[in-house]
Design a protein around this motif. Sequence first.
Motif, PDB file in Angstrom:
ATOM      1  N   GLY A 259       0.815  -1.192   0.000  1.00 48.99           N
ATOM      2  CA  GLY A 259       0.000   0.000   0.000  1.00 48.99           C
ATOM      3  C   GLY A 259       0.858   1.254   0.000  1.00 48.99           C
ATOM      4  N   GLU A 260       0.217   2.413  -0.029  1.00 49.24           N
ATOM      5  CA  GLU A 260       0.944   3.680  -0.017  1.00 49.24           C
ATOM      6  C   GLU A 260       1.738   3.818   1.278  1.00 49.24           C
ATOM      7  OE1 GLU A 260      -1.728   6.861  -0.704  1.00 49.24           O
ATOM      8  OE2 GLU A 260      -1.980   6.413  -2.853  1.00 49.24           O
ATOM      9  N   ARG A 261       2.967   4.342   1.141  1.00 48.78           N
ATOM     10  CA  ARG A 261       3.865   4.431   2.294  1.00 48.78           C
ATOM     11  C   ARG A 261       4.851   5.547   2.079  1.00 48.78           C
ATOM     12  NH1 ARG A 261       5.010   0.396  -1.031  1.00 48.78           N
ATOM     13  NH2 ARG A 261       7.141   0.159  -1.854  1.00 48.78           N
ATOM     14  N   ARG A 262       5.421   6.057   3.168  1.00 47.72           N
ATOM     15  CA  ARG A 262       6.402   7.120   3.101  1.00 47.72           C
ATOM     16  C   ARG A 262       7.719   6.578   2.555  1.00 47.72           C
ATOM     17  NH1 ARG A 262       9.639   8.107   7.719  1.00 47.72           N
ATOM     18  NH2 ARG A 262       9.175  10.329   7.547  1.00 47.72           N
ATOM     19  N   PRO A 263       8.562   7.437   2.034  1.00 39.85           N
ATOM     20  CA  PRO A 263       9.804   6.948   1.405  1.00 39.85           C
ATOM     21  C   PRO A 263      10.808   6.415   2.414  1.00 39.85           C
ATOM     22  CG  PRO A 263       9.214   9.146   0.624  1.00 39.85           C
ATOM     23  CD  PRO A 263       8.368   8.864   1.828  1.00 39.85           C
ATOM     24  N   THR A 264      11.640   5.512   1.979  1.00 38.16           N
ATOM     25  CA  THR A 264      12.849   5.079   2.683  1.00 38.16           C
ATOM     26  C   THR A 264      13.960   4.966   1.655  1.00 38.16           C
ATOM     27  OG1 THR A 264      12.301   2.747   2.377  1.00 38.16           O
ATOM     28  CG2 THR A 264      11.567   3.794   4.449  1.00 38.16           C
ATOM     29  N   PHE A 265      15.197   5.187   2.091  1.00 35.47           N
ATOM     30  CA  PHE A 265      16.335   5.175   1.176  1.00 35.47           C
ATOM     31  C   PHE A 265      16.832   3.759   0.944  1.00 35.47           C
ATOM     32  CE2 PHE A 265      16.641   9.664   2.438  1.00 35.47           C
ATOM     33  CZ  PHE A 265      16.758  10.234   1.174  1.00 35.47           C
ATOM     34  N   LEU A 266      17.008   3.424  -0.321  1.00 40.46           N
ATOM     35  CA  LEU A 266      17.661   2.171  -0.687  1.00 40.46           C
ATOM     36  C   LEU A 266      19.171   2.380  -0.795  1.00 40.46           C
ATOM     37  CD1 LEU A 266      15.176   0.994  -3.478  1.00 40.46           C
ATOM     38  CD2 LEU A 266      15.244   0.262  -1.078  1.00 40.46           C
ATOM     39  N   VAL A 267      19.581   3.528  -1.316  1.00 42.41           N
ATOM     40  CA  VAL A 267      21.005   3.898  -1.435  1.00 42.41           C
ATOM     41  C   VAL A 267      21.088   5.395  -1.171  1.00 42.41           C
ATOM     42  CG1 VAL A 267      22.992   4.107  -2.970  1.00 42.41           C
ATOM     43  CG2 VAL A 267      21.516   2.121  -3.159  1.00 42.41           C
ATOM     44  N   PRO A 268      21.963   5.808  -0.233  1.00 39.68           N
ATOM     45  CA  PRO A 268      22.724   4.985   0.740  1.00 39.68           C
ATOM     46  C   PRO A 268      21.827   4.584   1.905  1.00 39.68           C
ATOM     47  CG  PRO A 268      23.240   7.304   1.008  1.00 39.68           C
ATOM     48  CD  PRO A 268      22.281   7.237  -0.135  1.00 39.68           C
ATOM     49  N   SER A 269      22.287   3.729   2.698  1.00 34.58           N
ATOM     50  CA  SER A 269      21.479   3.259   3.825  1.00 34.58           C
ATOM     51  C   SER A 269      21.747   4.119   5.045  1.00 34.58           C
ATOM     52  CB  SER A 269      21.812   1.792   4.127  1.00 34.58           C
ATOM     53  OG  SER A 269      23.196   1.652   4.442  1.00 34.58           O
ATOM     54  N   GLY A 270      20.810   4.098   5.964  1.00 40.73           N
ATOM     55  CA  GLY A 270      20.972   4.856   7.192  1.00 40.73           C
ATOM     56  C   GLY A 270      20.626   6.318   7.015  1.00 40.73           C
ATOM     57  N   ALA A 271      20.851   7.088   8.107  1.00 38.12           N
ATOM     58  CA  ALA A 271      20.516   8.506   8.102  1.00 38.12           C
ATOM     59  C   ALA A 271      21.661   9.365   7.600  1.00 38.12           C
ATOM     60  CB  ALA A 271      20.107   8.963   9.502  1.00 38.12           C
ATOM     61  N   SER A 272      22.880   8.831   7.613  1.00 39.90           N
ATOM     62  CA  SER A 272      24.025   9.623   7.163  1.00 39.90           C
ATOM     63  C   SER A 272      25.084   8.712   6.600  1.00 39.90           C
ATOM     64  CB  SER A 272      24.588  10.467   8.314  1.00 39.90           C
ATOM     65  OG  SER A 272      25.066   9.620   9.349  1.00 39.90           O
ATOM     66  N   SER A 273      25.971   9.297   5.847  1.00 37.45           N
ATOM     67  CA  SER A 273      27.115   8.569   5.270  1.00 37.45           C
ATOM     68  C   SER A 273      28.178   9.598   4.949  1.00 37.45           C
ATOM     69  CB  SER A 273      26.690   7.798   4.011  1.00 37.45           C
ATOM     70  OG  SER A 273      26.186   8.678   3.035  1.00 37.45           O
ATOM     71  N   SER A 274      29.301   9.124   4.441  1.00 40.43           N
ATOM     72  CA  SER A 274      30.406  10.027   4.109  1.00 40.43           C
ATOM     73  C   SER A 274      30.951   9.664   2.743  1.00 40.43           C
ATOM     74  CB  SER A 274      31.516   9.944   5.167  1.00 40.43           C
ATOM     75  OG  SER A 274      32.048   8.624   5.218  1.00 40.43           O
ATOM     76  N   ALA A 275      31.617  10.635   2.146  1.00 36.86           N
ATOM     77  CA  ALA A 275      32.236  10.443   0.829  1.00 36.86           C
ATOM     78  C   ALA A 275      33.483  11.297   0.754  1.00 36.86           C
ATOM     79  CB  ALA A 275      31.270  10.819  -0.283  1.00 36.86           C
ATOM     80  N   MET A 276      34.500  10.809   0.080  1.00 35.69           N
ATOM     81  CA  MET A 276      35.748  11.533  -0.121  1.00 35.69           C
ATOM     82  C   MET A 276      35.950  11.724  -1.624  1.00 35.69           C
ATOM     83  SD  MET A 276      39.195  11.516  -1.017  1.00 35.69           S
ATOM     84  CE  MET A 276      39.661   9.789  -1.072  1.00 35.69           C
ATOM     85  N   VAL A 277      36.412  12.905  -2.003  1.00 34.20           N
ATOM     86  CA  VAL A 277      36.664  13.216  -3.398  1.00 34.20           C
ATOM     87  C   VAL A 277      37.952  14.002  -3.478  1.00 34.20           C
ATOM     88  CG1 VAL A 277      35.338  15.363  -3.335  1.00 34.20           C
ATOM     89  CG2 VAL A 277      35.639  14.184  -5.514  1.00 34.20           C
ATOM     90  N   LEU A 278      38.682  13.805  -4.566  1.00 30.39           N
ATOM     91  CA  LEU A 278      39.937  14.516  -4.760  1.00 30.39           C
ATOM     92  C   LEU A 278      39.672  15.848  -5.463  1.00 30.39           C
ATOM     93  CD1 LEU A 278      42.398  11.699  -5.894  1.00 30.39           C
ATOM     94  CD2 LEU A 278      42.193  12.754  -3.640  1.00 30.39           C
ATOM     95  N   ARG A 279      40.481  16.811  -5.095  1.00 28.87           N
ATOM     96  CA  ARG A 279      40.413  18.134  -5.718  1.00 28.87           C
ATOM     97  C   ARG A 279      40.588  18.013  -7.237  1.00 28.87           C
ATOM     98  NH1 ARG A 279      44.099  21.961  -7.442  1.00 28.87           N
ATOM     99  NH2 ARG A 279      43.532  24.154  -7.090  1.00 28.87           N
ATOM    100  N   GLY A 280      39.680  18.708  -7.966  1.00 28.40           N
ATOM    101  CA  GLY A 280      39.730  18.673  -9.420  1.00 28.40           C
ATOM    102  C   GLY A 280      38.929  17.558 -10.044  1.00 28.40           C
ATOM    103  N   ASP A 281      38.533  16.528  -9.243  1.00 31.60           N
ATOM    104  CA  ASP A 281      37.710  15.448  -9.784  1.00 31.60           C
ATOM    105  C   ASP A 281      36.246  15.854  -9.787  1.00 31.60           C
ATOM    106  OD1 ASP A 281      39.978  14.011 -10.158  1.00 31.60           O
ATOM    107  OD2 ASP A 281      39.637  12.586  -8.524  1.00 31.60           O
ATOM    108  N   VAL A 282      35.385  14.886 -10.171  1.00 33.28           N
ATOM    109  CA  VAL A 282      33.943  15.095 -10.182  1.00 33.28           C
ATOM    110  C   VAL A 282      33.343  14.398  -8.965  1.00 33.28           C
ATOM    111  CG1 VAL A 282      31.802  14.724 -11.446  1.00 33.28           C
ATOM    112  CG2 VAL A 282      33.894  15.260 -12.688  1.00 33.28           C
TER     113      VAL A 282
END
Length: 1304
Positions: A259-282
């Motif tokens: 039935g109709e339901r509020r959203p939940t995240f498939l990706v990423p999981s949980g309430a928070s996450s982290s990501a690292m990126v190099l300067r000059g990259d995308v």
Amino acid sequence: MESILQCVLHVSVTILLLLGHMITALEVPLDPKLLEGLPQPPTITHQSPKDYIVDPRESIVVHCEAKGKPHPSFSWTRNGTHFDIDKDPKVTMKPGAGTLVIDISGEKPEAYEGVYQCTARNEHGAAVSNNIVVRQSRSPLWAKERIEPIVVQEGVSLVLQCRPPAGLPPPIIFWMDNNFLRLIQNSRVSQALNGDLYFSNVRTEDTRSDYICYARFPHTQTIQQKQPITVRVLNVDAINETMAAFLNDTDFFSDSPSGERRPTFLVPSGASSSAMVLRGDVLQLECIAEGLPTPEISWRKDSGDLPMNRTTLHNFQKTLMISDVTEADAGDYRCMASNSQGAVYHIITVTVKAAPYWISTPKNLILAPKETGVLSCLPSGNPKPIISWSMNGIPIENSPRDPSRKVEEDSIIFSDVQPGSSAVYQCNTSNEFGYLLANAFVNVLAEPPRVLTRPNEVYQVIANGPALLDCATFGSPIPKITWFKEGQNSVLDGDDYEQHNNGSLEIHTAQKADSGKYTCVAINSLGKKENHVYLEVKEPTRILKQPEYKVVQRKGNVLFECKVKHDPSLIPTMTWLKNDGELPDDERFVVDMDSLTIYNVTEGDEGTYTCIMNTTLDQDSASARLTLVDQPDPPTDLEMTELRARSVQLTWVPGSDNNSPIQRFIIQYEDVLHQQGVWHNLTEVPGTKTTAHLALSPYVLYAFRVLAVNEVGFSQPSYPSARYQTEPAAPEENPSEVDAAGNEHDNLVISWKALTSLQSSGPGLQYKVSWRQTDGDRDWESVTVANVSKYVVLGTPTYVPFEVKVQAVNDYGSAPEPTAVRGFSGEDLPMAPPEAVQVLVENSTLAEVQWDPINPQMVRGWLMGYKVYYWKEDPQIEEQKVLTFGRNKTQGKLPGLQPYSQYTFNVRAFNEKGEGPSSPNQQFNTPEGVPGPPASLRITNPSLDSLTVEWGPPVELNGQLTGYTLRYQPINSTNELGPLEEVTLPANTTSCTLHSLKYSTRYKFYLNANTVKGAGPAVTEETVIIMDEDLMHHPAVDVGKGHTELPHPVFPTTLSLRPPFPKVHLSSPGFGNVSSSVGEDGAVLSWEYWGQDKNLFVEYTVDNSKEEWTKESVNGSQTYLLKGLKAGTSYKVRVVAKDHTGVTVHSSQELSITVPVIPSQQVDIATQGWFIGLMCAIALLILVLLIACFIKRNKGGKYPVKEKEDAHADPEIQPMKDDDGTFGEYSDTEDHKPLKGSRTPSNGTVKKDDSDDSLVDYGEGGEGQFNEDGSFIGQYSGKKERDTAEGNESSEAPSPVNAMNSFV
């Protein structure tokens, strides 16, 4: 200037404060063409990327190229050890470079994977490349697996995993079906960054058995396929209904989670996450949520705004991408998924690290001996990178010690350098995310100054702009640059001049006075060098007349002008643009020197047009807008509101005004009930309104339409509105234009303008017509009529006043009472003429007639006036003339009467019915007047000094002739008139002979007739008196080719240029005395012309025909001979003057000429000059031939024919012989042919001789035979059958006179 800039080596200056001194170093010149022979350590110019992935199907090519002086040699290391390419036959090095080519055919590519490094070395140092990691591309197969069908309930989320095999580089993932069609993706179904296919919620239409994941490996261009995945989506309601009977109405599936339901995240999981990126990259952040309805994704950054120019959203806003990441992009990013059941968010904390990057790369140094310099290496990164130095590829701590070198963490300081200490230094900076390697050499040189700028370079600049004069130099130590101008001894400096560090001289605002020769001088401790350049300051290019804003209608033409002023020494180029792009390739666009013309303008031609005037130095431009205007589009959406019995509100939507504001709207209506298909204008409203309150008439079935009007014109009508019918009523108005007048003496015609269907207001329209006589108390009479617009009342008295009324009536009532209109019954002819008629003769051409007014009772109508009939009592003239005078006139003048004539007249009154009886005829006589011109004038009986003038009496005598006056005067070659002679002649003469005239002189004659009242108008004629009568039949005028000079003398009758009986005529302004003469050779015209235009033409056409006029130019002469006219044909001829455009400005009156039929004449050819000359030439030619024959005879040898000729000597030939009585000796050096023209003996025979001698050997052929005695057979006797005949012929040559007579 561009060519100079390509040659210039930029000189950079590094300022260091070391030990309290200012230290300067040179940049190395890298181009050996400019500094031939300059020592230079190696420099790497090209190398393969650090991470080098190669295709295993092709040879491996590892690039390494470098330059230096002398050219460097190359060596390689692999995995840190020396790579001896000579020992591996599969490895070669390109000549002149260090590039490796590895042939891996038949080999395993893995054997050549590794870390490669190239070294380029010469005697001045060694440069090294990056560590190049060579790996082969891999595209492994998918692991075999069995995938079970997936059965899911409708509404739940689903993830189809792809999990492709690891490749190098990573593959590109996409999903397709069995037909190789990409699966449709949207906000509900989408592909994640890892390649998996996500369903936020599934639907029954997602059921299929061909979900296939494909992986494409870019290097090998291969595609690998995963086993198809089968998905079956079950409908909850159908399952529950099927299973209810077996499970006691218990739900097989509950309402949750489908039935109709509020959203939940498939990706990423949980309430928070982290990501690292190099300067000059995308930076790529991904949030995929499930829920029902399908959630919507949004992004924001907690610590600030997303960078606008570098941020994009992909995959239906599920992927956030930030390009060219900087440290400022670190922070918390919040993605939110929401639907109608609620919202959820996820925070991604982004940290930005940095592989090493350059703040300042090491620069090459060129130092002179004893100089000081610094080699700096300034990298940055996160974490902070470590710096290590090498010299010629060897760690600096392992290199030979150099007391002039001091190594610090990020720099090397050189002081008091010595020759021979040149080397290449490497700066290697690295952290956990990568490394950077830079080569920089130190070259210790001692070089005198060199000027690298080409000598005598010419710089052209525009006045009031900057001028930059280059002086690129090289030297070690660095040379000092100074500038001088020709004629000035001082160094150029100050506010007007600026000398840059690279030696260039800049003049901030160049003027004409700055033109000239400039010299730059470069000096260092080793020498001095100078160079000369030239500066030319040009006038700027300016557009004087700019194109103007144009408004044009469709299919019209438009002209844009662009007039430009530029320096005359520069070549301009005009370019036109449309909307900053090229003009369309269309023949309608015509570009001239200073304009652009667009023909037949269309909608697509609208835009901004720019003219750009370019020279080699500058340009100027100007733009103008072209707006296309057209009639407006028709209004739309007509709607009626406020429907009432006698009014309605009409609204509409305006159409496009097509760039011309709508001025007004016209509302039209159609009466469908009475006049279907006919539209009438109802009212107008201003163009700013879109509504109109319309007053309506009764008994009309209305349909409305609207037209828009602008300056261009009317739009097409709108579509008609819905129909609306009003109720009938009594008429509201009566007929207009009511009139009462009789057309017979006993009737009264009552007429009116019928009402329109709109005015009828109801059915059964009729007209009540009423009338009564106004003299006395009379009752009204009336009649009711329908479908007519007039009624005739009969039996009325003649011309009496009436009152009439016409009232409209229909089935619903009558119109208001109409106003009465006055009129009269019909008229009859007047009964009596005017009385007391008399005449007063004022002069020979004017008389006045007087009368008393007619009695009004006799008029029987409306008196319109009086008519005077008069005519001349002449049996040849029966035409009457009529003059009409007003009703209030009692006299009138009769102009244009013929003098010395008798006239008869009468007077009549008339009304609208016609004329009454005339008054009794009366007569009067006019006195004498001056006569008309003589009927004709011609010149006859010409001689050398006299001629006869003949004329005819005037047609209009206008009295008793008292005589004629003849005047004449000469005309010189410049058309100036000489003294005038006058002769008075009696009235009974019609000719006069004049004597003692000058030959070869043109005369002009004037003749007029006289009465007691004076002289009448004159007629004129011209002729030429000449002296030689031999040319009377040969006028020297070339017909059809304009006027030709006449040889002297010329016969006068031919050139009198007058017809035998010329008509007297008047020329239009500009032409005078136009006349003609017809002879055997054609018609000769003459005229006088006083106009300014010299383009004169003679035009002629066949009389009484519709042919066009034939035109021949006369080249400014005053006579012309027309040839080629048909005998017996009449022509109309005229002379015209035209201006330079071909428009006729003056034209003479037309002359009528008739070409006579000339009988043919027999020509005696013997008297013709050409024939006499031809015969004389023939006789002379024969005489020359005889003389030639005689000369050849004298040169002939002795032969027996001499004896024969001596025996029959011709007396005529005897004198031609030599003194000894014989011919000269024969010589074989002369012509061997027989002597032509030899004559036979007088008796015509030739005898044979016994001699066998022959001259055949000297002849040309068999026919030139000789007799036995040696005489010429063929020449003397001819052929045998002609011997006798030829012998009897005369030996004398034929007489030329006889020959000529034979032709006659």
